[in-house]
Design an enzyme around this catalytic site. Structure first.
Site, PDB file in Angstrom:
ATOM      1  N   LYS A  13       0.834  -1.212   0.000  1.00 13.62           N
ATOM      2  CA  LYS A  13       0.000   0.000   0.000  1.00 13.62           C
ATOM      3  C   LYS A  13       0.869   1.263   0.000  1.00 13.62           C
ATOM      4  O   LYS A  13       0.662   2.169  -0.795  1.00 13.62           O
ATOM      5  CB  LYS A  13      -0.920   0.040   1.245  1.00 13.62           C
ATOM      6  CG  LYS A  13      -1.833  -1.145   1.402  1.00 13.62           C
ATOM      7  CD  LYS A  13      -2.741  -1.015   2.617  1.00 13.62           C
ATOM      8  CE  LYS A  13      -2.020  -1.011   3.945  1.00 13.62           C
ATOM      9  NZ  LYS A  13      -1.354  -2.280   4.291  1.00 13.62           N
ATOM     10  N   ARG A  88      -9.513   1.441   8.783  1.00 15.47           N
ATOM     11  CA  ARG A  88      -9.163   0.059   9.123  1.00 15.47           C
ATOM     12  C   ARG A  88     -10.287  -0.650   9.843  1.00 15.47           C
ATOM     13  O   ARG A  88     -10.161  -1.833  10.170  1.00 15.47           O
ATOM     14  CB  ARG A  88      -7.959   0.094  10.043  1.00 15.47           C
ATOM     15  CG  ARG A  88      -6.652  -0.224   9.364  1.00 15.47           C
ATOM     16  CD  ARG A  88      -5.595  -0.093  10.419  1.00 15.47           C
ATOM     17  NE  ARG A  88      -4.500  -0.957  10.209  1.00 15.47           N
ATOM     18  CZ  ARG A  88      -3.371  -0.564   9.617  1.00 15.47           C
ATOM     19  NH1 ARG A  88      -3.256   0.630   9.135  1.00 15.47           N
ATOM     20  NH2 ARG A  88      -2.377  -1.401   9.525  1.00 15.47           N
ATOM     21  N   ARG A 127      11.730  -5.695   4.816  1.00 14.04           N
ATOM     22  CA  ARG A 127      11.526  -4.252   4.586  1.00 14.04           C
ATOM     23  C   ARG A 127      12.513  -3.404   5.391  1.00 14.04           C
ATOM     24  O   ARG A 127      12.798  -3.675   6.542  1.00 14.04           O
ATOM     25  CB  ARG A 127      10.111  -3.849   4.985  1.00 14.04           C
ATOM     26  CG  ARG A 127       9.932  -2.330   4.969  1.00 14.04           C
ATOM     27  CD  ARG A 127       8.514  -1.890   5.038  1.00 14.04           C
ATOM     28  NE  ARG A 127       7.811  -2.395   6.209  1.00 14.04           N
ATOM     29  CZ  ARG A 127       6.507  -2.271   6.380  1.00 14.04           C
ATOM     30  NH1 ARG A 127       5.767  -1.697   5.472  1.00 14.04           N
ATOM     31  NH2 ARG A 127       5.934  -2.751   7.461  1.00 14.04           N
ATOM     32  N   ARG A 160      11.394  -1.547  11.015  1.00 11.77           N
ATOM     33  CA  ARG A 160      10.302  -1.183  11.921  1.00 11.77           C
ATOM     34  C   ARG A 160      10.176  -2.193  13.068  1.00 11.77           C
ATOM     35  O   ARG A 160      10.340  -3.389  12.864  1.00 11.77           O
ATOM     36  CB  ARG A 160       8.975  -1.131  11.132  1.00 11.77           C
ATOM     37  CG  ARG A 160       8.706   0.238  10.560  1.00 11.77           C
ATOM     38  CD  ARG A 160       7.562   0.271   9.608  1.00 11.77           C
ATOM     39  NE  ARG A 160       6.332  -0.358  10.058  1.00 11.77           N
ATOM     40  CZ  ARG A 160       5.190  -0.327   9.368  1.00 11.77           C
ATOM     41  NH1 ARG A 160       5.138   0.312   8.212  1.00 11.77           N
ATOM     42  NH2 ARG A 160       4.105  -0.929   9.817  1.00 11.77           N
ATOM     43  N   ARG A 171      -0.618  -8.749  13.477  1.00 14.20           N
ATOM     44  CA  ARG A 171      -1.180  -7.714  12.595  1.00 14.20           C
ATOM     45  C   ARG A 171      -2.102  -8.350  11.553  1.00 14.20           C
ATOM     46  O   ARG A 171      -3.135  -7.799  11.209  1.00 14.20           O
ATOM     47  CB  ARG A 171      -0.045  -6.934  11.909  1.00 14.20           C
ATOM     48  CG  ARG A 171       0.654  -5.971  12.871  1.00 14.20           C
ATOM     49  CD  ARG A 171       2.018  -5.549  12.371  1.00 14.20           C
ATOM     50  NE  ARG A 171       1.981  -4.802  11.139  1.00 14.20           N
ATOM     51  CZ  ARG A 171       3.043  -4.634  10.349  1.00 14.20           C
ATOM     52  NH1 ARG A 171       4.213  -5.167  10.671  1.00 14.20           N
ATOM     53  NH2 ARG A 171       2.939  -3.938   9.251  1.00 14.20           N
TER      54      ARG A 171
HETATM   55  P1  AP5 Z   1       4.873  -1.595   1.885  1.00 14.67           P
HETATM   56  O1  AP5 Z   1       4.541  -0.764   0.703  1.00 14.67           O
HETATM   57  O2  AP5 Z   1       5.640  -0.963   3.014  1.00 14.67           O
HETATM   58  O3  AP5 Z   1       3.553  -2.332   2.416  1.00 14.67           O
HETATM   59  P2  AP5 Z   1       2.286  -1.760   3.201  1.00 14.67           P
HETATM   60  O4  AP5 Z   1       1.083  -2.443   2.665  1.00 14.67           O
HETATM   61  O5  AP5 Z   1       2.280  -0.261   3.216  1.00 14.67           O
HETATM   62  O6  AP5 Z   1       2.607  -2.360   4.631  1.00 14.67           O
HETATM   63  P3  AP5 Z   1       2.545  -1.739   6.101  1.00 14.67           P
HETATM   64  O7  AP5 Z   1       3.237  -2.741   6.978  1.00 14.67           O
HETATM   65  O8  AP5 Z   1       3.059  -0.340   6.151  1.00 14.67           O
HETATM   66  O9  AP5 Z   1       1.042  -1.763   6.368  1.00 14.67           O
HETATM   67  P4  AP5 Z   1       0.349  -1.766   7.698  1.00 14.67           P
HETATM   68  O10 AP5 Z   1      -1.021  -1.477   7.264  1.00 14.67           O
HETATM   69  O11 AP5 Z   1       0.496  -2.943   8.560  1.00 14.67           O
HETATM   70  O12 AP5 Z   1       1.146  -0.667   8.545  1.00 14.67           O
HETATM   71  P5  AP5 Z   1       0.777   0.812   8.987  1.00 14.67           P
HETATM   72  O13 AP5 Z   1       2.013   1.586   8.965  1.00 14.67           O
HETATM   73  O14 AP5 Z   1      -0.424   1.304   8.259  1.00 14.67           O
HETATM   74  O15 AP5 Z   1       5.687  -2.892   1.351  1.00 14.67           O
HETATM   75  C1  AP5 Z   1       6.169  -3.875   2.264  1.00 14.67           C
HETATM   76  C2  AP5 Z   1       7.526  -4.413   1.736  1.00 14.67           C
HETATM   77  O16 AP5 Z   1       7.306  -5.106   0.490  1.00 14.67           O
HETATM   78  C3  AP5 Z   1       8.574  -3.312   1.433  1.00 14.67           C
HETATM   79  O17 AP5 Z   1       9.836  -3.796   1.754  1.00 14.67           O
HETATM   80  C4  AP5 Z   1       8.453  -3.103  -0.109  1.00 14.67           C
HETATM   81  O18 AP5 Z   1       9.681  -2.690  -0.676  1.00 14.67           O
HETATM   82  C5  AP5 Z   1       8.061  -4.517  -0.578  1.00 14.67           C
HETATM   83  N1  AP5 Z   1       7.165  -4.495  -1.739  1.00 14.67           N
HETATM   84  C6  AP5 Z   1       6.099  -3.685  -1.976  1.00 14.67           C
HETATM   85  N2  AP5 Z   1       5.486  -4.014  -3.125  1.00 14.67           N
HETATM   86  C7  AP5 Z   1       6.189  -5.070  -3.639  1.00 14.67           C
HETATM   87  C8  AP5 Z   1       6.063  -5.877  -4.829  1.00 14.67           C
HETATM   88  N3  AP5 Z   1       5.054  -5.665  -5.723  1.00 14.67           N
HETATM   89  N4  AP5 Z   1       6.950  -6.881  -5.015  1.00 14.67           N
HETATM   90  C9  AP5 Z   1       7.962  -7.115  -4.127  1.00 14.67           C
HETATM   91  N5  AP5 Z   1       8.138  -6.375  -2.987  1.00 14.67           N
HETATM   92  C10 AP5 Z   1       7.262  -5.382  -2.752  1.00 14.67           C
HETATM   93  O19 AP5 Z   1       0.293   0.567  10.489  1.00 14.67           O
HETATM   94  C11 AP5 Z   1       1.187   0.245  11.533  1.00 14.67           C
HETATM   95  C12 AP5 Z   1       0.443   0.258  12.868  1.00 14.67           C
HETATM   96  O20 AP5 Z   1      -0.063   1.580  13.140  1.00 14.67           O
HETATM   97  C13 AP5 Z   1      -0.797  -0.641  12.950  1.00 14.67           C
HETATM   98  O21 AP5 Z   1      -0.452  -1.976  13.281  1.00 14.67           O
HETATM   99  C14 AP5 Z   1      -1.612   0.060  14.038  1.00 14.67           C
HETATM  100  O22 AP5 Z   1      -1.099  -0.217  15.329  1.00 14.67           O
HETATM  101  C15 AP5 Z   1      -1.356   1.526  13.761  1.00 14.67           C
HETATM  102  N6  AP5 Z   1      -2.345   2.104  12.815  1.00 14.67           N
HETATM  103  C16 AP5 Z   1      -2.076   2.622  11.578  1.00 14.67           C
HETATM  104  N7  AP5 Z   1      -3.208   3.040  10.988  1.00 14.67           N
HETATM  105  C17 AP5 Z   1      -4.218   2.783  11.862  1.00 14.67           C
HETATM  106  C18 AP5 Z   1      -5.621   2.964  11.811  1.00 14.67           C
HETATM  107  N8  AP5 Z   1      -6.230   3.494  10.735  1.00 14.67           N
HETATM  108  N9  AP5 Z   1      -6.351   2.575  12.881  1.00 14.67           N
HETATM  109  C19 AP5 Z   1      -5.767   2.050  13.977  1.00 14.67           C
HETATM  110  N10 AP5 Z   1      -4.448   1.830  14.089  1.00 14.67           N
HETATM  111  C20 AP5 Z   1      -3.667   2.199  13.027  1.00 14.67           C
END
Ligand code: AP5
Length: 215
Positions: A13, A88, A127, A160, A171
């Site tokens: 994402k 979410r 990552r 991270r 997660r």
């Molecule tokens: P990446 O693009 O970083 O993936 P992502 O989907 O953004 O993953 P996240 O881990 O950031 O999502 P998340 O939703 O768990 O975390 P968030 O920060 O929102 O890609 C991942 C890896 O794959 C990278 O190394 C990239 O290079 C590689 N990659 C990408 N595309 C690829 C491809 N096509 N082929 C090969 N490799 C590829 O949330 C973190 C925490 O914050 C949550 O757990 C929660 O505690 C809190 N939080 C955040 N938002 C909320 C909310 N709305 N409500 C409540 N709590 C929240």
């Protein structure tokens, strides 16, 4: 254009939201990035969020909704934005609809990126992110030119805290329980578009471009 990039942790994402924010000239709003910055700065919000984030649990709805309300009232969001990691829960989605409706706006598309669980664990454990500009890398799939250093700004790359395998599994459990219901929420509104996320970054970008063009 108001877009949501939906999908399990690690499906890409953030990677795709960065690309499309540049392409469309609209801001990329990641609640995860906003919360991580608050944790790093040790603000009141950061202190509350830290406990949830390190376990892979969701930060309470009212906190996250407050953050988004404030962020989308800023002038750069007038023409649209890309939400990454928000909403979410169904409560967050309903709150977002309400906030947008107040200014006669609505979500145009929800891009639901799909990747299987084992690939997700591989992606998240490899990552690395830049501490300075936030650019996302992968040790195998998209490594930096110089080990541990960002190609763009020379910042240091870090792993991270929530990218340890046991937290990743939690997660994913939380995603299945709390976030999967959003798929039918947005399907009913006819804005959901599924995208295969297992292909390369470039191929996934092309598929999203196609969806945005053809609707
Ligand atoms: P990446 O693009 O970083 O993936 P992502 O989907 O953004 O993953 P996240 O881990 O950031 O999502 P998340 O939703 O768990 O975390 P968030 O920060 O929102 O890609 C991942 C890896 O794959 C990278 O190394 C990239 O290079 C590689 N990659 C990408 N595309 C690829 C491809 N096509 N082929 C090969 N490799 C590829 O949330 C973190 C925490 O914050 C949550 O757990 C929660 O505690 C809190 N939080 C955040 N938002 C909320 C909310 N709305 N409500 C409540 N709590 C929240």
């Amino acid at each position: 254009m108001f877009l949501i990039f939906l999908g399990a942790p690690g499906v890409g994402k953030g990677t795709q939201a960065d690309i499309f924010a540049k392409e469309l000239g609209i801001p990329h709003i990641s609640t995860g990035d906003i919360l991580r910055e608050a944790v790093a700065r040790g603000t009141e919000l950061g202190l509350v969020a830290k406990g949830y984030m390190e376990k892979g649990e969701l930060v309470p709805d009212e906190i996250v909704i407050g953050i988004i309300q404030e962020r989308i009232s800023e002038p750069d969001c007038k023409k649209g934005c890309i939400f990454d990691g928000f909403p979410r829960t169904v409560t967050q989605a309903a709150a977002l609809d309400k906030v947008l409706a107040k200014s006669n706006k609505k979500i145009d598309y929800v891009i639901n990126i799909e990747v299987d669980e084992e690939e997700i664990v591989r992606r998240l454990s490899g990552r690395r992110s830049c501490a300075k500009c936030g650019r996302i890398y992968h040790l195998l799939y998209s490594p930096p030119v110089k080990d541990g250093i960002c190609n763009d700004c020379g910042g240091e790359l870090y792993q991270r805290d929530d990218d340890r395998e046991e937290v990743i599994r939690n997660r994913l459990r939380v995603y299945n329980q709390e976030t999967v219901p959003l798929i039918s929420y947005y399907r009913k509104k006819s804005v959901l578009r599924n995208v295969e996320g297992k292909n390369s970054v470039e191929e996934v970008t092309q598929e999203i471009e196609r969806v945005l063009k053809t609707g």
